[in-house]
Write an enzyme that holds these catalytic residues in place. Sequence first.
Site: not given
Ligand code: FES
Length: 124
Positions: A34, A103
């Site tokens: 991400c 996360c």
């Molecule tokens: Fe990657 Fe939350 S989407 S840390």
Amino acid sequence: MLYSEKVMDHFQNPRNVGKIEDADGVGEVGNAKCGDIMKIYIKVENDIIVDVKFNTFGCGSAIASSSMATEMIKGKPVAEALDITNKAVVEALDGLPPQKVHCSVLAEEAIKAAIEDYYSRNGK
Ligand code: FES
């Protein structure tokens, strides 16, 4: 509702945001998928984490997770803080959606990296 009240609270009013200039340990981790980055600073006195701050360039769940995780280790002995798991953070937040669990892993990893930095600076 997708997010618990606690997640929303810690996302909207994150605790311990910032930087510690004379930190005793700094940990920075990122998630390649991400692209989110988390940095945690700890201040240690007599093996107790007396202060902790974080900066997270990431999603709301990452911010909520780091806020909660920093609250959980503040005032704790370093060795105890090292035992923090992302599962404990998720539980303290009353859950995260499955696709957001990574996360909270970032928060666990950032804390461990900061503690490892502290240990290596002190020759442990
Ligand atoms: Fe990657 Fe939350 S989407 S840390």
